[in-house]
Design a protein around this motif. Sequence first.
Motif, PDB file in Angstrom:
ATOM      1  N   PRO A 116       0.813  -1.420   0.024  1.00  0.00           N
ATOM      2  CA  PRO A 116      -0.047  -0.170  -0.059  1.00  0.00           C
ATOM      3  C   PRO A 116       0.763   1.258  -0.054  1.00  0.00           C
ATOM      4  CG  PRO A 116      -1.077  -1.655   1.418  1.00  0.00           C
ATOM      5  CD  PRO A 116       0.403  -2.155   1.044  1.00  0.00           C
ATOM      6  N   HIS A 117       0.373   2.228  -0.812  1.00  0.00           N
ATOM      7  CA  HIS A 117       1.398   3.431  -1.077  1.00  0.00           C
ATOM      8  C   HIS A 117       0.354   4.317  -1.630  1.00  0.00           C
ATOM      9  CE1 HIS A 117       1.682   1.358  -4.977  1.00  0.00           C
ATOM     10  NE2 HIS A 117       1.824   2.487  -5.457  1.00  0.00           N
ATOM     11  N   PHE A 118       0.992   5.644  -1.975  1.00  0.00           N
ATOM     12  CA  PHE A 118       0.233   6.665  -2.782  1.00  0.00           C
ATOM     13  C   PHE A 118       1.095   7.415  -3.273  1.00  0.00           C
ATOM     14  CE2 PHE A 118       0.354   8.491   1.510  1.00  0.00           C
ATOM     15  CZ  PHE A 118       0.636   9.746   1.389  1.00  0.00           C
ATOM     16  N   HIS A 119       0.558   8.410  -4.271  1.00  0.00           N
ATOM     17  CA  HIS A 119       1.369   9.416  -5.034  1.00  0.00           C
ATOM     18  C   HIS A 119       0.628  10.582  -4.637  1.00  0.00           C
ATOM     19  CE1 HIS A 119       3.376   5.990  -6.949  1.00  0.00           C
ATOM     20  NE2 HIS A 119       2.365   5.477  -7.306  1.00  0.00           N
ATOM     21  N   PRO A 120       1.126  11.617  -4.024  1.00  0.00           N
ATOM     22  CA  PRO A 120       0.516  12.783  -3.401  1.00  0.00           C
ATOM     23  C   PRO A 120       0.229  13.753  -4.556  1.00  0.00           C
ATOM     24  CG  PRO A 120       2.868  12.879  -2.703  1.00  0.00           C
ATOM     25  CD  PRO A 120       2.424  11.621  -3.273  1.00  0.00           C
ATOM     26  N   ARG A 121       0.906  13.888  -5.658  1.00  0.00           N
ATOM     27  CA  ARG A 121       0.654  14.551  -6.750  1.00  0.00           C
ATOM     28  C   ARG A 121       0.584  14.191  -8.140  1.00  0.00           C
ATOM     29  NH1 ARG A 121       5.406  16.140  -3.684  1.00  0.00           N
ATOM     30  NH2 ARG A 121       6.700  14.652  -5.182  1.00  0.00           N
ATOM     31  N   PRO A 184       5.576  12.676  -9.609  1.00  0.00           N
ATOM     32  CA  PRO A 184       4.341  12.431  -8.775  1.00  0.00           C
ATOM     33  C   PRO A 184       4.668  12.051  -7.149  1.00  0.00           C
ATOM     34  CG  PRO A 184       5.166  10.310  -9.974  1.00  0.00           C
ATOM     35  CD  PRO A 184       5.976  11.741 -10.383  1.00  0.00           C
ATOM     36  N   GLY A 185       5.845  11.753  -6.789  1.00  0.00           N
ATOM     37  CA  GLY A 185       6.010  11.547  -5.456  1.00  0.00           C
ATOM     38  C   GLY A 185       5.677  10.106  -4.953  1.00  0.00           C
ATOM     39  N   LEU A 186       6.270   9.684  -4.031  1.00  0.00           N
ATOM     40  CA  LEU A 186       5.877   7.941  -3.564  1.00  0.00           C
ATOM     41  C   LEU A 186       6.082   8.090  -2.092  1.00  0.00           C
ATOM     42  CD1 LEU A 186       5.271   4.923  -4.022  1.00  0.00           C
ATOM     43  CD2 LEU A 186       7.631   4.939  -4.319  1.00  0.00           C
ATOM     44  N   GLN A 187       4.736   7.561  -1.415  1.00  0.00           N
ATOM     45  CA  GLN A 187       4.907   7.319   0.043  1.00  0.00           C
ATOM     46  C   GLN A 187       4.538   6.079   0.391  1.00  0.00           C
ATOM     47  OE1 GLN A 187       3.550  10.801   2.469  1.00  0.00           O
ATOM     48  NE2 GLN A 187       4.973  10.074   4.067  1.00  0.00           N
ATOM     49  N   LYS A 188       5.270   5.229   0.615  1.00  0.00           N
ATOM     50  CA  LYS A 188       4.712   3.906   1.086  1.00  0.00           C
ATOM     51  C   LYS A 188       4.271   3.570   2.545  1.00  0.00           C
ATOM     52  CE  LYS A 188       8.069   1.669  -1.858  1.00  0.00           C
ATOM     53  NZ  LYS A 188       9.247   0.418  -2.268  1.00  0.00           N
ATOM     54  N   ILE A 189       3.024   3.460   2.751  1.00  0.00           N
ATOM     55  CA  ILE A 189       2.477   3.089   3.964  1.00  0.00           C
ATOM     56  C   ILE A 189       3.260   2.526   5.258  1.00  0.00           C
ATOM     57  CG2 ILE A 189       0.471   2.874   5.365  1.00  0.00           C
ATOM     58  CD1 ILE A 189       0.039   4.958   3.110  1.00  0.00           C
TER      59      ILE A 189
END
Length: 226
Positions: A116-121, A184-189
């Motif tokens: 699970p992760h998301f791209h803030p941009r 896009p940025g990447l943040q892994k939960i």
Amino acid sequence: MRVFPSKPLILLVVTVMISLHAYAAEASDPDPIQDFCIPNPKFGFIRTEHLTILPCKNSSEATTDDFVFSGVKSPGNFTETGFATIPVSPSVFPGLNTLGMSFVRADLKSGAINPPHFHPRATEIAYVVKGSVYSGFVDSGNRLFARVIEEGEVMVFPKGLVHFQMNVGDESATIFCSLNSQNPGLQKIPSAIFGSGINEELLEKAFGMSHKQIGTMRRRFDPKKV
């Protein structure tokens, strides 16, 4: 008798409109002001508060090779968990610069996951080139949208929402993902929670985990604890 708005009111409305326009501009990549901008390696890059600017070389110096990328023909280096990615941005593919997009090749061995992760941009579109992939996202109301997508199918992940993938087939799976931002940025939960140094007592209370369990998770996701 016609009543006209007062000057202070007009000024307030104009100010609000300008502020909203500025906010919208900051929320996505800026529109290009020329056909293309091939970065000039001689000048490096310029960092601003919201983006990294890569100065352009003269358009007459651009070649076809600037707009062709061959680095996704084969999988990247697999991790111990069986997951490999090749992210493609203007730093490796000059022709993408200022076009407001980037892309990724992802390969997953059987049973491997993209956690699970998301791209803030950026919003992301994932196309399954090969295999069967359990894929989905969770919206802001905590509603899950997920299913197995097969070869030739596409799924979209809205900007900023947590999403994930898992190879549920017997063979390796390959996915090509396109994102509507060149950064896009990447943040892994898991890493954001257990690898960022958040107060341990807070994590214990938030997840109902013991001190020992939190320590195990931190050693797993915090490179400084390895």
